[in-house]
Enzyme design. Structure first.
Site, PDB file in Angstrom:
ATOM      1  N   HIS A 130      98.647  30.557 -31.074  1.00 26.81           N
ATOM      2  CA  HIS A 130      99.097  31.814 -31.662  1.00 26.81           C
ATOM      3  C   HIS A 130      98.715  33.302 -30.998  1.00 26.81           C
ATOM      4  CE1 HIS A 130      94.867  30.930 -32.575  1.00 26.81           C
ATOM      5  NE2 HIS A 130      94.569  32.015 -33.060  1.00 26.81           N
ATOM      6  N   ASP A 155     102.917  30.748 -33.678  1.00 32.21           N
ATOM      7  CA  ASP A 155     102.501  31.375 -35.111  1.00 32.21           C
ATOM      8  C   ASP A 155     103.475  32.146 -35.536  1.00 32.21           C
ATOM      9  OD1 ASP A 155     101.509  32.500 -37.441  1.00 32.21           O
ATOM     10  OD2 ASP A 155      99.832  31.278 -36.919  1.00 32.21           O
ATOM     11  N   GLU A 243      90.395  10.324 -35.002  1.00 33.18           N
ATOM     12  CA  GLU A 243      89.217   9.972 -35.833  1.00 33.18           C
ATOM     13  C   GLU A 243      89.858   9.506 -37.254  1.00 33.18           C
ATOM     14  OE1 GLU A 243      87.221  13.640 -36.364  1.00 33.18           O
ATOM     15  OE2 GLU A 243      85.976  12.845 -37.936  1.00 33.18           O
ATOM     16  N   GLU A 320      92.652  17.690 -41.904  1.00 34.78           N
ATOM     17  CA  GLU A 320      91.404  16.678 -41.598  1.00 34.78           C
ATOM     18  C   GLU A 320      91.406  15.679 -42.588  1.00 34.78           C
ATOM     19  OE1 GLU A 320      88.428  19.944 -39.944  1.00 34.78           O
ATOM     20  OE2 GLU A 320      88.039  19.466 -41.838  1.00 34.78           O
ATOM     21  N   ARG A 379      82.784  29.647 -34.279  1.00 39.56           N
ATOM     22  CA  ARG A 379      82.866  28.895 -35.711  1.00 39.56           C
ATOM     23  C   ARG A 379      82.132  27.541 -35.623  1.00 39.56           C
ATOM     24  NH1 ARG A 379      88.098  28.537 -36.373  1.00 39.56           N
ATOM     25  NH2 ARG A 379      88.957  30.682 -35.704  1.00 39.56           N
ATOM     26  N   LYS A 402      86.574  23.507 -27.055  1.00 39.03           N
ATOM     27  CA  LYS A 402      87.641  24.577 -26.936  1.00 39.03           C
ATOM     28  C   LYS A 402      87.259  25.183 -25.562  1.00 39.03           C
ATOM     29  CE  LYS A 402      87.307  26.948 -31.506  1.00 39.03           C
ATOM     30  NZ  LYS A 402      88.607  26.512 -31.980  1.00 39.03           N
TER      31      LYS A 402
END
Ligand SMILES: *[C@@H]1O[C@H](CO)[C@@H](O)[C@H](O)[C@H]1NC(C)=O
Ligand SMILES: *[C@@H]1O[C@H](CO)[C@@H](O)[C@H](O)[C@H]1NC(C)=O
Length: 431
Positions: A130, A155, A243, A320, A379, A402
């Site tokens: 994005h 995006d 996961e 998730e 975050r 990241k």
């Protein structure tokens, strides 16, 4: 501007050297190891001159975790001038891609498969972007090979400059394409999943050849070469790696009640949802997966999964749980049974290595999962610094998240150099 001039001059020089090497490559078509190797492929090696201001760093010392080199990198990465000089602006890409041949050569994109083994095992990537075009381009450059397929989702809300820079880059590669339908991604909302679904459909359509699917975002970076990725995938014997764990009671509100997107944000509505279709057990995971072609085929065609997808559209953070749940549906290629004995944590899956702030700590502590972040947190997720590289490379994961060239360009710079060197060394051993 000075930066651009320097890059342009450099670009011309590399093209000259590159053309010379290509000449040698063509005049030595047989792939046998010989002493001219160094001359034939060395133009693909990243050199100090390819970097911006990062080239003052000693990457081999950083990769060994040597204190002095890591500290120097840390000091540099908080200097505004340093960060500014390391930045590649969006306009650079728009300009540089006007001549694709020159762009590919100057940025040292691989223009041929490095081995038969890799050529015989093409991969499909979905990349959701994005902003921060530089991160995207460096990621693409790190994973690019002509036999793989890359679907790019920009995006719908992105700045026009982002879209045109990404389009300009894509236009240079026949196997990199823009998704046919882009959506406006909402944090924790359904559109994040839809972006990947749209790329999945395009990728299946695009080629019958690819064997595995990997999804990425602009802030991921590989920890392995394409050959290593191919070998790890082949060794999985048709399995998937993502996961997928029992859902914590405390997270079940996410799909027990309807959520709606209002003004670009996801909102809880008091309304209760019906149970999932076919009473499928909902498992917990994350947005990033490494799955075989059959899994993707099921996502697009299996009636149970299509019903699950419809049901999940008004839930919170479906990314998730959706992939994790599909991974435990009987009959899906590479899936495992829903029993908790088959649970796989993010640390045991190879899809993505992430450092969550609350799991950081010292070795030997019962709570800690990994050493402290050496970069900074966004975050609660670590944006890796140069000091994280040594630890990152000890892991089996194919990709880590990241990375950010705006705040820590040295980590990316050293990692990309390391991976290219390794890929060329592998090439040398094969011949
Ligand atoms: C970089 O670090 C390595 C490993 O410590 C060392 O051998 C090498 O001399 C250093 N290079 C430079 C240019 O300082
Ligand atoms: C882009 O390239 C053109 C010529 O190829 C040049 O005139 C222009 O200044 C360049 N723009 C930037 C931002 O470097």
């Amino acid at each position: 501007m000075r930066l651009l001039k320097r890059r342009q001059l450099f670009l011309k020089l590399t093209v000259i050297v590159g053309s010379l090497s290509i000449f040698f490559l063509l005049s030595h078509p047989k792939a046998v190891w010989d002493p001219t190797y160094v001359f034939r492929y060395s133009w693909l090696e990243y050199t100090d001159a390819d970097g911006g201001s990062e080239r003052v760093c000693n990457c081999s010392a950083i990769l060994r975790g040597e204190r002095e080199a890591v500290d120097q990198a840390k000091i540099l990465s908080i200097s505004k001038d340093f960060l500014k000089n390391a930045l590649i602006p969006d306009e650079y890409y728009i300009n540089a891609t006007q001549d694709c041949r020159v762009f590919k050569q100057s940025r040292k994109y691989l223009t041929f498969p490095l081995s038969q083994e890799e050529e015989d095992f093409p991969l499909a990537y979905s990349m959701v972007v994005h902003h921060k075009v530089q991160n995207f381009e460096r990621l693409l450059r790190a994973i690019y090979t002509p036999q793989n397929y890359y679907c790019i989702h920009v995006d719908k809300k992105s700045d026009a400059s982002v879209l045109s820079a990404v389009n300009a880059i894509i236009s240079c590669f026949p196997n990199v394409f823009m998704v046919s339908k882009s959506v406006s991604v909402v944090y924790a909302g359904w559109p994040r999943v839809q972006a990947d679904l749209n790329c999945m459909a395009d990728l299946i359509e695009m080629s019958t050849k690819w064997k595995y699917f990997i999804n990425l975002c602009g802030q991921d970076f590989p920890l392995k070469t394409n050959l290593e990725i191919v070998r790890m995938l082949r060794s999985m014997g048709g399995g998937n790696s993502l996961e997928s764990e029992q859902m914590a009671e405390g997270k079940k509100w996410r799909f027990s009640h309807v959520h709606k997107i209002v003004d670009g944000n996801i909102k809880w509505s008091g309304e209760a949802k019906t149970p999932p279709p076919f009473n499928l057990p909902i498992l917990s995971g994350n947005a990033y997966i490494v799955v075989n072609r059959g899994y993707i085929h099921s996502v697009l065609k299996d009636k149970r999964i299509l019903a699950l997808i419809e049901w999940a559209k008004d839930t919170y953070s479906p990314d998730e749980f959706l992939w994790a749940t599909i991974q435990r549906i009987p009959g899906v290629p590479g899936s495992t049974w829903p029993n908790e004995k088959y649970d796989t944590s993010d640390i045991n899956a190879i899809a993505r290595l992430v450092k969550w702030q609350w799991h950081e700590g010292s070795e030997g502590s019962l709570q800690a999962v990994y050493p402290k972040c050496q970069g900074n947190h966004v975050r609660s997720i670590c944006v890796y610094g140069a000091g994280d590289l040594q630890w990152l490379l000890l892991n089996r994961h194919l990709f880590a998240n990241k990375f950010d060239a705006d705040t820590d360009p040295i980590a990316i710079y050293c990692l990309e150099k390391y991976l290219r060197q390794k890929a060329l060394a592998e090439l040398r051993y094969q011949h």
